[in-house]
Write a protein that holds these residues in place. Structure first.
Motif, PDB file in Angstrom:
ATOM      1  N   LYS A 265       0.809  -1.221   0.000  1.00 13.44           N
ATOM      2  CA  LYS A 265       0.000   0.000   0.000  1.00 13.44           C
ATOM      3  C   LYS A 265       0.840   1.269   0.000  1.00 13.44           C
ATOM      4  O   LYS A 265       0.458   2.269  -0.607  1.00 13.44           O
ATOM      5  CB  LYS A 265      -0.937  -0.006   1.218  1.00 13.44           C
ATOM      6  CG  LYS A 265      -1.985  -1.126   1.166  1.00 13.44           C
ATOM      7  CD  LYS A 265      -2.878  -1.110   2.397  1.00 13.44           C
ATOM      8  CE  LYS A 265      -3.917  -2.235   2.339  1.00 13.44           C
ATOM      9  NZ  LYS A 265      -4.757  -2.291   3.556  1.00 13.44           N
ATOM     10  N   GLU A 266       1.975   1.282   0.684  1.00 16.04           N
ATOM     11  CA  GLU A 266       2.806   2.481   0.768  1.00 16.04           C
ATOM     12  C   GLU A 266       4.289   2.079   0.826  1.00 16.04           C
ATOM     13  O   GLU A 266       4.690   1.365   1.746  1.00 16.04           O
ATOM     14  CB  GLU A 266       2.425   3.298   2.010  1.00 16.04           C
ATOM     15  CG  GLU A 266       3.204   4.574   2.191  1.00 16.04           C
ATOM     16  CD  GLU A 266       3.070   5.539   1.024  1.00 16.04           C
ATOM     17  OE1 GLU A 266       4.084   6.175   0.672  1.00 16.04           O
ATOM     18  OE2 GLU A 266       1.966   5.655   0.455  1.00 16.04           O
ATOM     19  N   GLY A 268       3.579   1.600  -2.279  1.00 16.39           N
ATOM     20  CA  GLY A 268       2.689   1.029  -3.286  1.00 16.39           C
ATOM     21  C   GLY A 268       3.394   0.013  -4.163  1.00 16.39           C
ATOM     22  O   GLY A 268       4.581   0.158  -4.488  1.00 16.39           O
ATOM     23  N   ASP A 422      -8.259  -9.402  -0.147  1.00 21.59           N
ATOM     24  CA  ASP A 422      -7.363  -8.337   0.313  1.00 21.59           C
ATOM     25  C   ASP A 422      -6.630  -8.728   1.593  1.00 21.59           C
ATOM     26  O   ASP A 422      -5.552  -8.213   1.891  1.00 21.59           O
ATOM     27  CB  ASP A 422      -8.151  -7.045   0.568  1.00 21.59           C
ATOM     28  CG  ASP A 422      -8.583  -6.378  -0.731  1.00 21.59           C
ATOM     29  OD1 ASP A 422      -7.901  -6.592  -1.753  1.00 21.59           O
ATOM     30  OD2 ASP A 422      -9.607  -5.671  -0.721  1.00 21.59           O
TER      31      ASP A 422
END
Length: 437
Positions: A265-266, A268, A422
């Motif tokens: 997610k980060e 990414g 997810d």
């Protein structure tokens, strides 16, 4: 084991620590990174330089948030050899460049559409068997290197050097502690080299004659070779990105758990894939093999709990410097073929076994006929060397590339396809938080 950092991602080490910590990462990647160009006939010094440049580019693109090192990719060994045989080193570089472009395209799509689609496209039941093919298809190369002398004839003396190297590598892999447990390849090569020198199959003359500073023989597009697009090279090299993309995602998931951050997610997944692709593009422009993030260096992070990107950047700079030291390049070239053959026997087997491990860890049910069909077809097409000749442009797709493409198609077409959740991307902290809530 706690992953509380001794040095966190953005922490800068003291000058007295920096060199030592960076050398650990250099040694961890060194054996595997020089083995790939050795096997495919490229310059190991350029492999070192391109790995350093690629790692620095990766750190920049990921905003200095992902502590990873990028070395030579084993997945591309057979395709690079085939590309060189078809059109020389230039063809291999063009194929490498095209594979790097695929990373950029995938990164762009992920930045717009998210990452779940690629996990649905490349599930373990497809990627696992393809990884098995990568290891087993190059097994004859390792055995030939181990058993034969320079004339290609069987030699017990040379085979003994391979067996000593293999034994030492296994011993270091299983029994070594601390830093030696993460550099078994390099340690095994050193032991094998010493044995080979004792029995008289090492030529030290080139090492003595080499200068301390020497310019590597870069392979530059439009200078060293004519740049021409070829569908044959495209289909040899590009489909392998199916495997390396999955490998990259796996490394990011593992690294997230080690460091305690969610790198999917980060910054990414699109940024880390773009960084990997950029490293491969850089390598193609200077004459090095394709690049991939290295599990060996993730192992260093897990053991030392030093996650500083400055340490990885230091290792990258050292790799670039080493590439210009002629004595080191000559020393690498002086390593006898059976020594590299001995360590390759284990390494190629580990590649194949990692494909099996992916299937086991992912709990792939082979009582499910869908899974059985996909894996079976991939394995036989890949190992059997099946060839498809398309009626236009004289395009030939074969072996591993064909197996990967058919595996992806079967996964898309056959009914009963599982949906990616997810939750599989969660770190342990996120999982506990969700369960508590």
């Amino acid at each position: 084991m706690s992953n509380k950092p001794i040095l966190d991602v953005k922490d800068m080490p003291k000058p007295t620590q920096w060199l030592t910590l960076s050398l650990q990462h250099l040694f961890a990647m060194f054996g595997a990174t020089i083995l790939v160009p050795y096997l495919v006939g490229l310059d190991p010094s350029i492999a070192l330089i391109s790995s350093g440049l690629g790692t620095l580019a990766f750190l920049l693109i990921t905003k200095f948030q992902v502590p990873a090192y990028l070395g030579s990719s084993f997945a591309f060994i057979a395709p690079v050899i085939a590309a060189k045989a078809a059109g020389g080193p230039g063809a291999a570089m063009i194929g490498t460049f095209m594979a790097g472009l695929v990373y950029g395209i995938v990164a762009l799509i992920i930045s717009k559409a998210g990452y779940r689609w690629i996990m649905n496209l490349l599930p373990p039941v497809v990627v696992g068997p393809v990884i098995i093919i990568i290891g087993l298809s190059i097994a004859p190369t390792a055995v030939g290197m181990a058993m034969n002398n320079a004339a290609g004839e069987y030699s017990m003396l040379h085979f003994s050097a391979a067996l000593v190297t293999l034994t030492a590598t296994i011993v270091f892999s299983i029994y070594a502690k601390k830093i030696f447990s993460i550099i078994p390849i390099l340690a095994g090569i050193v032991v094998g080299y010493i044995y080979a020198a004792i029995v008289g199959i090492v030529d030290f003359k080139p090492v003595l004659e080499a200068g301390w500073f020497e310019m590597p023989k870069f392979i530059i597009p439009f200078v060293s070779y004519k740049v021409e697009f070829s569908w044959d090279i495209f289909w040899l090299m590009v489909p392998v990105a199916v495997v390396t993309l999955s490998e990259h995602i796996g490394h990011q998931l593992i690294l997230s758990k080690v460091v305690g951050r969610d790198y999917i997610k980060e910054p990414g997944l699109h940024r880390s894939i773009l960084g990997d692709g950029t490293a491969t593009l850089i390598s193609a422009l200077v004459g090095g093999p394709p690049k991939t993030t290295y599990g060996e260096n993730i192992g260093v992070l897990a053991i030392t709990r030093v996650y500083s990107v400055y340490v990885l950047a230091g290792a990258a700079v050292l790799a670039i410097v080493f590439g210009f030291i002629g004595k080191i390049t000559a020393l690498i070239h002086s390593i006898p073929t059976p020594v590299m053959g001995g360590v390759s026997i284990l390494l190629f087997g580990i590649i194949a076994s990692s494909g099996l491990r992916m299937l086991v860890d992912s709990k792939i049910d082979f009582d499910n006929k869908r899974n059985l069909v996909i894996a079976s077809v991939i394995l036989i097409i890949g190992l059997g060397g099946a060839i498809v000749k398309l009626p236009f442009k004289d395009i030939v797709i074969q072996g591993m590339a064909l197996a990967a493409i058919i595996g992806v198609l079967l996964n898309l077409i056959l009914p009963g396809k599982p949906i990616v959740s997810d939750n599989m991307f969660e770190t342990e902290a996120e999982k506990k938080g969700r369960q508590t809530a």
